[in-house]
Design an enzyme around this catalytic site. Structure first.
Site, PDB file in Angstrom:
ATOM      1  N   GLU A 302       0.824  -1.209   0.000  1.00  0.00           N
ATOM      2  CA  GLU A 302       0.000   0.000   0.000  1.00  0.00           C
ATOM      3  C   GLU A 302       0.862   1.264   0.000  1.00  0.00           C
ATOM      4  O   GLU A 302       0.621   2.217   0.730  1.00  0.00           O
ATOM      5  CB  GLU A 302      -0.966  -0.011   1.191  1.00  0.00           C
ATOM      6  CG  GLU A 302      -1.900  -1.218   1.150  1.00  0.00           C
ATOM      7  CD  GLU A 302      -2.969  -1.256   2.243  1.00  0.00           C
ATOM      8  OE1 GLU A 302      -2.745  -0.658   3.305  1.00  0.00           O
ATOM      9  OE2 GLU A 302      -4.017  -1.887   2.008  1.00  0.00           O
ATOM     10  N   ARG A 352      -5.967 -11.079  -4.961  1.00  0.00           N
ATOM     11  CA  ARG A 352      -5.370 -10.541  -3.737  1.00  0.00           C
ATOM     12  C   ARG A 352      -5.259 -11.609  -2.642  1.00  0.00           C
ATOM     13  O   ARG A 352      -4.324 -11.597  -1.847  1.00  0.00           O
ATOM     14  CB  ARG A 352      -6.217  -9.357  -3.259  1.00  0.00           C
ATOM     15  CG  ARG A 352      -5.764  -8.795  -1.939  1.00  0.00           C
ATOM     16  CD  ARG A 352      -6.377  -7.433  -1.698  1.00  0.00           C
ATOM     17  NE  ARG A 352      -6.259  -7.068  -0.296  1.00  0.00           N
ATOM     18  CZ  ARG A 352      -6.711  -5.953   0.240  1.00  0.00           C
ATOM     19  NH1 ARG A 352      -7.328  -5.060  -0.535  1.00  0.00           N
ATOM     20  NH2 ARG A 352      -6.561  -5.683   1.517  1.00  0.00           N
ATOM     21  N   ASP A 381      -8.213  -9.303   4.368  1.00  0.00           N
ATOM     22  CA  ASP A 381      -8.031  -8.112   5.195  1.00  0.00           C
ATOM     23  C   ASP A 381      -9.077  -7.986   6.301  1.00  0.00           C
ATOM     24  O   ASP A 381      -9.934  -7.111   6.239  1.00  0.00           O
ATOM     25  CB  ASP A 381      -8.100  -6.874   4.272  1.00  0.00           C
ATOM     26  CG  ASP A 381      -7.475  -5.646   4.912  1.00  0.00           C
ATOM     27  OD1 ASP A 381      -7.068  -5.744   6.079  1.00  0.00           O
ATOM     28  OD2 ASP A 381      -7.395  -4.612   4.230  1.00  0.00           O
ATOM     29  N   GLU A 409     -12.331  -2.071  12.413  1.00  0.00           N
ATOM     30  CA  GLU A 409     -12.444  -1.438  11.100  1.00  0.00           C
ATOM     31  C   GLU A 409     -13.568  -2.034  10.261  1.00  0.00           C
ATOM     32  O   GLU A 409     -14.374  -1.295   9.687  1.00  0.00           O
ATOM     33  CB  GLU A 409     -11.112  -1.569  10.351  1.00  0.00           C
ATOM     34  CG  GLU A 409     -11.163  -1.004   8.946  1.00  0.00           C
ATOM     35  CD  GLU A 409      -9.823  -1.083   8.210  1.00  0.00           C
ATOM     36  OE1 GLU A 409      -8.853  -1.613   8.774  1.00  0.00           O
ATOM     37  OE2 GLU A 409      -9.770  -0.586   7.067  1.00  0.00           O
TER      38      GLU A 409
HETATM   39  O1  GCW Z   1      -7.180  -2.981   6.334  1.00  0.00           O
HETATM   40  C1  GCW Z   1      -6.197  -2.115   5.866  1.00  0.00           C
HETATM   41  C2  GCW Z   1      -6.510  -0.770   6.439  1.00  0.00           C
HETATM   42  C3  GCW Z   1      -5.331   0.175   6.389  1.00  0.00           C
HETATM   43  C4  GCW Z   1      -4.143  -0.507   7.050  1.00  0.00           C
HETATM   44  C5  GCW Z   1      -3.843  -1.784   6.304  1.00  0.00           C
HETATM   45  C6  GCW Z   1      -2.692  -2.564   6.933  1.00  0.00           C
HETATM   46  C7  GCW Z   1      -2.401   0.505   8.341  1.00  0.00           C
HETATM   47  O2  GCW Z   1      -7.608  -0.237   5.757  1.00  0.00           O
HETATM   48  O3  GCW Z   1      -5.697   1.345   7.067  1.00  0.00           O
HETATM   49  O4  GCW Z   1      -3.015   0.333   7.104  1.00  0.00           O
HETATM   50  O5  GCW Z   1      -4.972  -2.628   6.327  1.00  0.00           O
HETATM   51  O6  GCW Z   1      -2.982  -3.533   7.614  1.00  0.00           O
HETATM   52  O7  GCW Z   1      -1.544  -2.226   6.743  1.00  0.00           O
END
Ligand code: GCW
Length: 686
Positions: A302, A352, A381, A409
């Protein structure tokens, strides 16, 4: 630190200890912490710190155990010799620190009761954990005799990662994915300056069993990068506040540090100057913080820099930092969350869910002994439902940490009640090689989670989300604990005066709340369907045509992602038997993961006997209905919890109901419009 909720350590939780005669005997800073805790409790409840044979409770390091206390733990004959039951050493663990070779037994404790005396023996943090064990037992610690039991943590490191920024980030704010106010550590570009609050946090964490904290976000921005160098003093101050509770501080660092902080032209892990730079920086860290835990790195993920820029592997990258940390016994946590976040949604071959395995499994055996690969529990995620990450079974020669997300989240952002221990218990108990084989908890040496705590007076925004923080620590200590059992502990500690009347309603509200959340959100393991960016609330197609790799592929005929070997991305092949076969087959795949692994027609019949489309309708009506039932239960608790806490939860329950209905209506309407299939029960779909 005014008006901060005491969470699971209200003064009342110490009544049983504080009303007794207690002997605390031992050297070292953590024995000092235990003594302070006991002294405070005794001052409040009329007990006393004593130093002789009349104690009701003895807390001592093994070399300071008085003979009569030793006899309680080891039996009369052994009383003088110090031989432990079933072993020669007082604290055998068989585990040794791979880097330092020292026995890794200083978190263990023995506890037993005989003849009116309760005895706890432990070294270092073990004594502290023993104290908190007695706090949990309350009066039960002083009732009937019980034989000596040895307690030791299942996971050697039980760590919370804070995604806290020093500067307020223009998009992510002070805490990335933080739903509990600001940061406990940082505010507006510098330290928050309330070390009492940090200390109180450490105390809560120690009582839950946590022993490590990473104090800044894995996305390391410009100011945060400097915590490693000229802002190191701020980190040292945090370490000082957490140390009395046996918690080590870790730091997220940027892989580009030699360039952005050191002025070098490269951060190539094989470059000699780069190595020397990390060695020097790390030496300075240990000068300032001798018990520093280590580095945490999000690389090539990212937008964060990493070894790929230099044509090097992630093992090269991790080993660079591991090498710098090794002389001091530190570790690097290297995250496996590496995937292409700029993919073309038209391209169905890039998956992914495959990415972490594809990047890391081939590197098994190449990581240094003090490099720990930190793997998110699922392949994507932190969704409400995912299979276990295939990486966990694929790297037998690599130290692994499993990463959970306590911050909610994707599970209601601490506005919804969502007790996550049942999900974590499932993950930890999962057997990657099939029934009877090793579990995830048995494979991972460490458990890590993204913290849900902030400077909110209740620590976690939603007061009931405190239970998630508590449960994380307890499961990391003992993954065999049951979620309801942990919740029961939490209720007893947090609401000591009214626990007996709160247990039933709180279990009713919380035990099934994760599954309720699942029912009204994305169905059958398909994931996402959240609003892009902030990730709160429904937006079925929000991510469907974006570069993020999180798609559901719903059309008029069906929904789900084909990850089979036969016709899809082949992700099922990353699992060992029997799961590779189970997941490959739409007939055998567990219902709750069907859309994670398969694209199926709406008429596909689940094991439950329902079609996929009817399952979607039914679960969404049911989930929203279940939320509607929470409010009356909570209303019945007026007078049993603090009025302000009651009011806060009431407001949040209203928002949860509004949101659950929104989810229900958007999901049901979306799938009705796509499929044209009416609800078998004729309920209102818009
Ligand atoms: O789920 C995602 C989040 C990001 C986060 C990323 C990660 C810190 O939306 O905000 O970044 O994972 O785990 O690195």
């Amino acid at each position: 630190m005014t008006d901060v909720h005491p969470a699971w350590l209200p003064p009342e939780a110490f009544r049983a200890i504080g009303s007794r005669r207690v002997l605390v005997h031992g050297d070292g800073p953590l024995a000092g912490t235990v003594r302070d805790e006991v002294a405070r409790a005794c001052a409040r409840f009329g007990g006393s710190l004593c130093d002789g044979g009349e104690a009701d409770l003895v807390l001592a390091t093994s070399d300071h155990l008085p003979a009569h206390a030793r006899a309680v733990l080891y039996g009369e004959e052994a009383g003088e010799t110090g031989a432990a039951p079933g072993g020669d050493e007082a604290f055998p663990t068989g585990r040794r620190d791979r880097m330092t070779g020292t026995p890794d037994g200083d978190e263990n404790f023995l506890v037993g009761r005989r003849g009116g005396v309760t005895v706890v023996a432990g070294e270092g943090a073990g004594l502290l954990y023993g104290l908190f064990h007695v706090v949990r037992l309350g009066e039960r610690a002083f009732g009937a005799d019980f034989p000596a039991e040895r307690h030791r943590p299942a996971m050697r490191r039980r760590m919370l990662d804070h995604w806290d920024n020093v500067d307020v980030h223009p998009v992510m704010g002070q805490v990335e994915r933080g739903y509990a106010g600001g940061s406990i550590f940082w505010a507006d570009g510098g330290p928050r300056g309330d070390l009492d609050r940090v200390r109180a946090y450490g105390r809560l964490l120690a009582a839950a069993g946590v022993n490590a904290v990473a104090v800044n976000n894995v996305n390391v921005h410009a100011t945060e990068a400097r915590l490693l160098t000229d802002r190191l003093g701020d980190v040292a101050a945090l370490a000082g506040a957490l140390r009395p509770y046996g918690i080590r501080v870790h730091l997220s660092v940027t892989f580009a540090a030699p360039v952005v902080l050191g002025g070098l032209s490269t951060a190539d892990p094989l470059d000699e100057d780069v190595r020397a730079w990390w060695a020097g920086a790390t030496a300075r860290v240990y000068e300032a913080i001798p018990d520093f835990g280590g580095y945490l790195v999000k690389a090539d993920s990212e937008g964060q820099p990493g070894p790929f820029a230099y044509g090097r592997s992630h093992a090269d990258g991790a080993n660079l930092l591991a090498g710098a940390l090794a002389p001091y016994g530190g570790v690097v946590h290297w995250r496996a969350f590496v995937y292409d976040h700029r993919q073309d949604w038209r391209d169905r071959s890039t998956d992914r869910a495959r990415a972490a395995y594809d990047h890391f499994a081939p590197l098994d055996g190449e990581f240094a002994g003090n490099a720990i690969l930190q793997v998110k529990h699922g392949p994507i995620d932190f969704q409400v439902r995912e299979p276990v990450s295939p990486v966990i079974a694929a790297m037998p020669r690599t130290r692994l940490a499993v990463e959970l997300q306590v911050t909610q989240e994707y599970t209601g952002q601490q506005r919804h009640v969502c007790y996550l221990a049942p999900m974590w218990r499932e993950v930890l108990g999962f057997e990657p090689w099939g029934p009877g084989g090793r579990t995830v908890a048995g494979v991972a040496g460490e458990l890590v989670a993204v913290s849900n705590a902030g400077d909110d007076p209740y620590w976690t925004g939603h007061p009931l989300a405190q239970a998630n923080l508590y449960a994380f620590g307890r499961l990391a200590w003992d993954p065999g604990l049951g979620p309801a059992e942990i919740l029961d502990e939490w209720i007893g500690l947090t609401f000591p005066d009214t626990a007996d009347r709160l247990r039933e309603p709180l279990h009713a509200i919380m035990n099934g709340s994760w599954e309720t959340y699942e029912r009204y959100t994305a169905p059958l393991g398909v994931g996402f369907m959240v609003r892009p960016g902030h990730h709160y609330g429904p937006d079925v197609d929000g991510y469907e045509y974006t570069p993020w790799g999180t798609y559901h592929f719903a059309d008029r005929d069906g929904v789900g992602v084909d990850r089979t070997r036969a016709t899809g991305t082949g992700c099922t092949g990353q699992y060992p038997e029997p799961w590779s076969e189970v997941y490959e087959s739409a007939e055998r795949c567990p219902d709750e993961l069907l859309l994670f692994f398969h694209h199926v027609p709406y008429g596909h019949v689940l094991h439950s006997g329902k079609t996929v489309i009817q399952h979607i309708y039914d679960t969404h009506f049911a989930g929203a209905e279940e939320v509607a039932e929470l409010r009356p239960v909570w209303d019945g608790l007026v007078g049993l919890v603090d009025p302000a806490l009651h009011a806060r939860v009431r407001e949040l329950l209203d928002e949860q109901l509004r949101s659950a209905r929104e989810w229900r209506d958007q999901i049901n309407t979306y799938f009705f419009r796509k499929s044209g299939v009416p609800d078998a029960h004729g309920r209102r779909i818009h």
